[in-house]
Design a protein around this motif. Sequence first.
Motif, PDB file in Angstrom:
ATOM      1  N   SER A  91     -21.042 -23.985 -27.309  1.00  0.00           N
ATOM      2  CA  SER A  91     -20.892 -25.627 -27.602  1.00  0.00           C
ATOM      3  C   SER A  91     -21.855 -26.220 -27.938  1.00  0.00           C
TER       4      SER A  91
ATOM      5  N   ASP B 287     -26.072 -24.792 -22.392  1.00  0.00           N
ATOM      6  CA  ASP B 287     -26.704 -23.564 -22.455  1.00  0.00           C
ATOM      7  C   ASP B 287     -26.487 -23.449 -23.981  1.00  0.00           C
TER       8      ASP B 287
ATOM      9  N   ASP C  56     -26.206 -20.866 -26.663  1.00  0.00           N
ATOM     10  CA  ASP C  56     -25.724 -19.512 -26.731  1.00  0.00           C
ATOM     11  C   ASP C  56     -26.317 -19.213 -28.364  1.00  0.00           C
TER      12      ASP C  56
END
Length: 550
Positions: free
Chosen positions: A211, A222, A224
């Motif tokens: 995202s 978060d 990634d």
Amino acid sequence: SRRVAKLRGHSTEAAAVLKERPALSGEASSDAEIATRKKTFSEVLAERKEQANRTVLINCPSKITEKKLLKYLSSHGNIKNHFFYETHGIYAVIEFSELDSIASLQDATGMPQFEDDCPIPFKSRIFTLTLKNPPSQASEPIHLHKQTTIPVGELVNKLCNADSVSAQLQILMEKYQLTEENTKLRFLACSLIQDIAGAYFPDCNVKPFGSSVNTFGKLGCDLDMFLDLDDTGKNSARRKTGPFNIEYQMKRVPSQRIATQRILSVIGEFIDNFGPGCVSVQKILNARCPLVKFSHQPSGFQCDLTANNRIAMRSTELLYIYGSLDPRVRALVFGVRCWARTHGITSSIPGPWITNFALTTMVLFFLQKRQPPIVPTLDHLKGLAEDKHIVEGYDCTFVSNLNKIKPTENTETLDVLLGEFFEYFGNFAFNKHSLNIRKGKEQNKPEASALHIQNPFEQSLNISKNVNATQLDRFVTLARESAWLLQQEGKGPSSSHSQPWGLAALLRTSGLSHAGKSTKRKRGPASERIKSLLDSLKFNANNGKRTFGT
Ligand code: GTP
Ligand code: MG
């Protein structure tokens, strides 16, 4: 000063990155054309990565004067862009015009002296700045860019003042989406981790995925990261002629999975021991998709570092394409994600809940089913592609040039679409059907899981295998109630604007009777909490963080 004035000049790097693409229809592109043409995913990534490589992070004293700081740093080179934010202290993000400026700054930087502890001499691009003399007069306050969302309650109040559901979704997006500064910080965090991994593998590349870059990211989500070692050795031109072949001597391991685990293990170790500001490092190497989790304090991001995860990179690009095609896509996804999070349909803890990735896929499927469709099927995007793209034997081919995709003729408003979304999934035959965004059609379920959403690339897999019947039921009940609520209270604002309506009514936790609440009544709130905790522990023990490849 002249330098400081220059800092505020507008950037030209976007044009520079786009230059490498051929001009449209053989003519020179005008500035307007360049500005309106949508960038491909790899163009965005390359541009942001290059910016991040020229950027440093500076922990500043609270009484800092912006002008003085910029003047001081400008002695190392022109500063192209900068901003401030607060996490554990005040930080400045400084983007230099030239890469050389960083070496110049590092050359002028001293080693810290601690009284009791000993510093580990790893020179990164994160610095601490202190004042030699405290300022005599109060300094002008600096503007700190917010890196978090506003609380839902505050959002609901703002939504009440809008005059359509469509305007409400627009407000939600403006308040929740990643800002330019937050995106820059995400790329910078990746670039800093790349410096660490680069100590072992100089040609490696650490890229954000998920995202942070798929256009659906919310402030606070978060980060990634994907450690890509594929470019290692790709640049060496193998000689075809001559009497010899020459290759590197390398260690061997029995499988790609073991190679990934070993690489992540060593880099996780480095991050833990020497990474400035990296705390709570957890190596989760036995998960289906091995990863290193850590908190990067200077940026404030919770990071998940994976390696050899190219299919996830392709799904990220696919979502980027869908999110960039039509403005209704992002608005609806933001609305549905926020609704789901508010009612505990999704969770930050791994478990039997629907994930944001699965939920986004459901929205895309719904948009494919509209008449006429709002987004094309994956097979259609594959048909438009110029090159084949095979990853680990899976066909991940789809078009990357957004300008080749014909816009939809569907003109439905978001007011209609949000209600229809809940109506559609409130009545979907989940017991019989599987969702398939490759075909844009439901298909017979190949297996017994509660929710079946076909993995778009590894087509025999289900991306929502983790979801249990209870969680699916909660989703369906809430969807039905929300469809009903929108019909009752969704028509428009009350004359006083005081009564939550539309999206605001959906986001009030008290507004819906709650599938969750009724279970609570049966079992009691404490046992419910303990049960989900146990479920999540079980899930963690079996699968690690998530159900990758499931
Ligand atoms: P957030 O909840 O905002 O973090 O959304 P996200 O899209 O970043 O999800 P997450 O961090 O869980 O996963 C990152 C990326 O990994 C996703 O965007 C997908 O590309 C991929 N991914 C996540 N979960 C799955 C899964 O269950 N199956 C598969 N095949 N890929 C997944
Ligand atoms: Mg994520």
